[in-house]
Design an enzyme around this catalytic site. Sequence first.
Site, mmCIF file in Angstrom:
data_model
loop_
_atom_site.group_PDB
_atom_site.id
_atom_site.type_symbol
_atom_site.label_atom_id
_atom_site.label_comp_id
_atom_site.label_asym_id
_atom_site.label_seq_id
_atom_site.Cartn_x
_atom_site.Cartn_y
_atom_site.Cartn_z
ATOM 1 N N GLY A 1 -16.076 35.625 123.386
ATOM 2 C CA GLY A 1 -16.908 35.274 122.610
ATOM 3 C C GLY A 1 -18.386 35.837 122.505
ATOM 4 C CD GLU B 1 -44.022 33.318 132.467
ATOM 5 O OE1 GLU B 1 -43.826 31.994 132.432
ATOM 6 O OE2 GLU B 1 -44.977 34.694 131.748
ATOM 7 N NE ARG C 1 -27.441 38.959 119.850
ATOM 8 C CZ ARG C 1 -28.749 39.546 119.713
ATOM 9 N NH1 ARG C 1 -28.835 40.698 120.323
ATOM 10 N NH2 ARG C 1 -29.849 38.834 119.091
ATOM 11 N NE ARG D 1 -29.481 49.628 113.759
ATOM 12 C CZ ARG D 1 -28.619 49.043 115.390
ATOM 13 N NH1 ARG D 1 -28.488 48.019 116.460
ATOM 14 N NH2 ARG D 1 -27.452 49.378 115.699
ATOM 15 C CD GLU E 1 -28.063 43.226 109.280
ATOM 16 O OE1 GLU E 1 -27.674 43.364 108.247
ATOM 17 O OE2 GLU E 1 -29.602 42.911 109.084
#
Length: 290
Positions: A62, A116, A85, A43, A83
């Site tokens: 945050g 799970e 974030r 990307r 990336e």
Amino acid sequence: MARPSGLGRGLEALIPNDLLGERTSSLQEVPINSIRPNPHQPRLHFDEEELNVLTASIRAVGLLQPVLLRSISDDHYELIAGERRWRAARRAGLHAIPALIRTVDELGSVEQALVENLHRVDLNPLEEAAAYQQLIEDFGLTHEQMATRVGRSRAAISNTLRLFQLPPGIQRLVIEGQLSAGHARALLGTPDRNFQEALARRAVAEELSVRAVEEAVRQRTEPAASSATRPGRGRLRPPGVVELENLLSQHLDTRVKVDMGAHKGRVLIEFATLEDLERIYRAMTEPPPA
């Protein structure tokens, strides 16, 4: 003032210790300058507007979703996933961000553990939304795959993810428990962000119920309908309309509202995304299984 840890607490509970290993026995705070992007990242373009929105959210509440890293030398790491974030956190001025240090062949185990255990952990609504978003971004899961794996409807997944559309200030109120997910979803009924924030503050100050917030949004978005409820002009809804609303809502797995006029009526069906609208279309047109 310390920023809320967000999903960090949730991920420590979501991922079993035997998958974390000795080096990462808990979620780590990694200096942001010790992380470099993956040179093989496919990307190349990151939407500027989306980055600005995420940056504002990180400044307010945050970083809710940790990045995934691999160690390349002592105290230096390379991004495996996250990336977008990482870029937004740098813009927000964070000096360190939550991260899991993994080896590439362990990603499948981490993804399986997240899926799970997600629905077994007591996460707040924004943490839950962040976990869904991380699985979608880092592991390529669709809303439908998420729904199947965690035992929820696709509409529920989509509606939870919609919480990220709220202004950062409202997201903080949800994280702090001052507003419920129901209040937040009701606020999404109007696109007016200033009104959303004003109503959110009022809901906290006056301890408004979810139904009261929904009604305030309805009056804002449907002034004609609200004026018809004034004293002397109101009209009882025909018998069975509420029941039909509920039946339609259950069948389509979304909120449905039926408005009845003197000579005609209308049905309002809410949807979260284009995928959700396609699901609703199939639910309306495809015959039930034999």
